[in-house]
Design a protein around this motif. Sequence first.
Motif, short mmCIF file in Angstrom:
data_model
loop_
_atom_site.label_atom_id
_atom_site.label_comp_id
_atom_site.label_asym_id
_atom_site.label_seq_id
_atom_site.Cartn_x
_atom_site.Cartn_y
_atom_site.Cartn_z
N THR A 43 0.83 -1.20 0.00
CA THR A 43 0.00 0.00 0.00
C THR A 43 0.87 1.25 0.00
N GLN A 44 1.93 1.23 0.79
CA GLN A 44 2.81 2.39 0.83
C GLN A 44 3.52 2.60 -0.50
N ARG A 45 3.88 1.52 -1.18
CA ARG A 45 4.52 1.65 -2.48
C ARG A 45 3.57 2.32 -3.48
N GLY A 46 2.31 1.98 -3.41
CA GLY A 46 1.34 2.63 -4.29
C GLY A 46 1.24 4.11 -4.02
N ARG A 47 1.31 4.51 -2.74
CA ARG A 47 1.28 5.93 -2.40
C ARG A 47 2.53 6.64 -2.90
N LEU A 48 3.67 6.02 -2.71
CA LEU A 48 4.92 6.66 -3.09
C LEU A 48 5.03 6.83 -4.60
N GLU A 49 4.45 5.92 -5.35
CA GLU A 49 4.53 6.01 -6.81
C GLU A 49 3.70 7.16 -7.37
N GLN A 50 2.85 7.76 -6.53
CA GLN A 50 2.06 8.91 -6.96
C GLN A 50 2.77 10.24 -6.73
N ASP A 51 3.96 10.22 -6.11
CA ASP A 51 4.69 11.45 -5.84
C ASP A 51 5.18 12.09 -7.14
N ASP A 52 5.36 13.41 -7.11
CA ASP A 52 6.06 14.09 -8.20
C ASP A 52 7.28 14.79 -7.60
N TRP A 53 7.97 15.60 -8.41
CA TRP A 53 9.23 16.19 -7.94
C TRP A 53 9.03 17.11 -6.75
N ARG A 54 7.84 17.68 -6.58
CA ARG A 54 7.62 18.58 -5.46
C ARG A 54 7.61 17.84 -4.14
N ASN A 55 7.18 16.58 -4.14
CA ASN A 55 7.13 15.78 -2.92
C ASN A 55 8.47 15.15 -2.57
N TRP A 56 9.44 15.24 -3.48
CA TRP A 56 10.65 14.45 -3.32
C TRP A 56 11.34 14.73 -1.99
N ASN A 57 11.74 13.66 -1.33
CA ASN A 57 12.76 13.76 -0.29
C ASN A 57 13.55 12.46 -0.28
N PHE A 58 14.64 12.46 0.44
CA PHE A 58 15.56 11.33 0.40
C PHE A 58 14.89 10.05 0.89
N ALA A 59 14.15 10.14 2.00
CA ALA A 59 13.54 8.94 2.59
C ALA A 59 12.54 8.30 1.64
N ARG A 60 11.65 9.10 1.02
CA ARG A 60 10.66 8.52 0.11
C ARG A 60 11.31 7.98 -1.15
N SER A 61 12.34 8.67 -1.65
CA SER A 61 13.03 8.18 -2.84
C SER A 61 13.70 6.84 -2.57
N ARG A 62 14.36 6.74 -1.42
CA ARG A 62 15.03 5.48 -1.07
C ARG A 62 14.01 4.37 -0.85
N ALA A 63 12.93 4.68 -0.15
CA ALA A 63 11.91 3.66 0.10
C ALA A 63 11.28 3.17 -1.19
N ARG A 64 10.97 4.09 -2.11
CA ARG A 64 10.38 3.70 -3.39
C ARG A 64 11.33 2.79 -4.17
N ARG A 65 12.61 3.10 -4.14
CA ARG A 65 13.60 2.28 -4.84
C ARG A 65 13.71 0.88 -4.21
N LEU A 66 13.71 0.82 -2.87
CA LEU A 66 13.81 -0.47 -2.20
C LEU A 66 12.56 -1.32 -2.40
N LEU A 67 11.40 -0.68 -2.36
CA LEU A 67 10.15 -1.42 -2.56
C LEU A 67 10.05 -1.98 -3.97
N GLN A 68 10.55 -1.24 -4.94
CA GLN A 68 10.57 -1.77 -6.31
C GLN A 68 11.52 -2.96 -6.41
N ALA A 69 12.67 -2.87 -5.74
CA ALA A 69 13.65 -3.95 -5.80
C ALA A 69 13.17 -5.21 -5.08
N HIS A 70 12.31 -5.05 -4.08
CA HIS A 70 11.80 -6.20 -3.32
C HIS A 70 10.36 -6.52 -3.68
#
Length: 498
Positions: free
Chosen positions: A457-484
């Motif tokens: 569910t959190q991955r679905g939320r993170l995939e809706q972000d755009d550049w304005r929402n970007w921060n390091f924690a969400r970017s890292r989490a999105r990358r890890l969730l895609q990898a797993h």
Amino acid sequence: MNTVSERTRLGLHILGVAGVMGALGDALLRAVPWGVNAFVCSAALVAAAWWLVRRHRVVVSRDAIWLGAAALLVASNFAARDAAMLRLFDTIGIAILLAVACLSLQGVALRGRHAWQYVHAGIASAVSAWVGLFPLVGADVVWSELPREGRMRHVRGAALGAALAFPVLVVFGGLFTSADSVFRTLVANAFAVDFGSVLSHIVVFALCGGLVAGYFRGALIRSVVPAAAGESGLSLGIIPVATALGLVDFLFLLFVVVQLRYLFGGATLVVAADGLTYAEYARRGFFELVTASALVLPLLTGADWLLRREPVEHQRTFRQLAIVLLLLLAVVMASALERMRLYVGAFGLSQIRLYSTAFMVYLTGVTAWFGWTTLRGRRGRFAFGALLQGFAVLGALHLANPDALIVRTNLAHPGSERPFDGWYAASLSADAVPPLLEALPRLDQATRCAVATGLRTQRGRLEQDDWRNWNFARSRARRLLQAHRDALRTDGCQAHRS
């Protein structure tokens, strides 16, 4: 030829800055949760303040430089952590910095100010931010001073003509659209506007621009600090103050006598006699003790202010009573922290428990600072030190990464009365994703299913972000969730539930 006064010129520049900040806020801050967009807007606000000060040669105190740097540092946290509570505290921190910056922009040094002056500056800056636009437009800017010839005359003439033509255009447009279906279709296509969306943009623009205009009006045009600082107002004698403090001391003493049984060996018997478990005992009292501890400093600060013009011997009596109260408060705080230790041992760590403990640590430091400054006759140092301690605790929270700390603590020491709560852990922010993914293979089947479902569910939320929402924690989490992605499959969870 009219001469434009410096006050009018400054007011016009403030309105121009407010227009730019309103457009920037509408373009960036509509995207939530805030990330790099909050940092960009904060940086723009600091830059606008710097430009106004330089442009109009405003005399400010030396604190203005580090206040601007501190605001940028706090705002940069939006681009680092994802915890909602940290974002809230960062927002409060920036608001506090802006409030005390009003003093600095007026040329008033922050060191040596009394606590009530900080409170007064905060209230005044907040009121000015919300309503300051109206006196800025209606009084500070003298519109008759503006040039009546040249380019401005043409601009005003065009604006007036457009305003006069608008109702006429509406009338004739309505007649023509009723008379011809083709013309009606053409107009409908040309003005196919989502008025709800337009209204929301207008509201956000007006809110951001109005707040910025009102804030700078209060900081740069209207004086914030009263002239007779600390020399007027209510003052009481030692008798009513000492009587009130003595009664409070007695009440604290009674409570502390009971708490000593809990803290030094009698907890088992007393808790058993009340029919409570350790966890119930802790949960029932911690937040009440936090509230009581938080009320002591305002009480003592107010009493000290009421006695500011009393003779030295009267102030000495107050300090003696205050020291007794602070010593008793130390026992109350120790009891509160012990209750929290029991609470976490039984139910695990959570956001409210972690942040409440951090607040107690802050209260402990500020209470000790109050005793070291105010009770030693150096009350002018207290407020500034308390402010710095608050930002130090906020910085420590960011370094600790609360949501990740909660997950690691609960995984290492699951509560004795409740196992690891996978649903709660997965509902935390993106900061909690790395330790959850790391621990996922070690979890039992039911907990793993709960965590995997929450992370999907959190991955679905993170995939809706755009550049304005970007921060390091969400970017890292999105990358890890895609990898797993494969590890988060929940195909076998339904069978397990059944």
